[in-house]
Design a protein around this motif. Sequence first.
Motif: not given
Length: 258
Positions: A143, A183, A214
């Motif tokens: 991420a 993500v 994220c």
Amino acid sequence: MTATTVTSDRNTAATGRAPALVVVAHGSRDPRAAGTVRSLLGRVRVLRPALPVRLGHIELNEPLLPDTLAALGDGAAVLVPLLLGRGHHVKRDIPEMAAVSPARTRVAAPLGPHPLLVDALHARLTEAGWPTQPGPEHAVVLASAGSRDPESRADTARTAALLAARLGVPVVPGYASAATPTVPEAIRTLTARGHRRVALASCFTAPGRFAAQCAAAAPWITSAPLGTHPSMAHLLLHRYDETLMTDGAMKRRALATP
């Protein structure tokens, strides 16, 4: 990325003093970010007590980078971006701020990609519960903040490849903004391939909005931001040393040219 010389500098032997290390952080509205960065600088100072270490932010937090550079006067400094890949801040913002400063500065490469960055990512995943012997059901989404700059995305992809080689499982990038896949999209891709245990590796230097955004999408474990992991302090010093060595080699080649 090759370290960029913004202005020329007398070598350390001539001045008798090492250039200051100026860590350039992005800045964040999350108060935890500034505290994390200052703690990281504390680790750097412990590793190299004689080295002047300063902090400058691109935006949002004090001290801002122009103020840090102004305080150095005409002293020498190496600016090391606390950023994880190439992008607008590394290519434009930091060099432009340095160019109008009275300080004699050089800009180092960003922290990633690099094996020390992978060390920190791996360690944070392990702390979060990543198994010592992952199986075919395991995979990781790296991420990251995201950028429109293709070189920034290439750096993230390279970091993902290095982490995949370290872990022995697929690792794909996922972005919080400005790039794809997001993500959630990266998680869905891996899940569709049969990976039932998809971990999120937080490729962020400190807590903040993107890291939290994220983490909220993670279907399983999420690692903490890289923060004050010892490898991050070593990596800052590595980029500093690398810049000085590169500059010294360029000067030696110039002197040797007939």
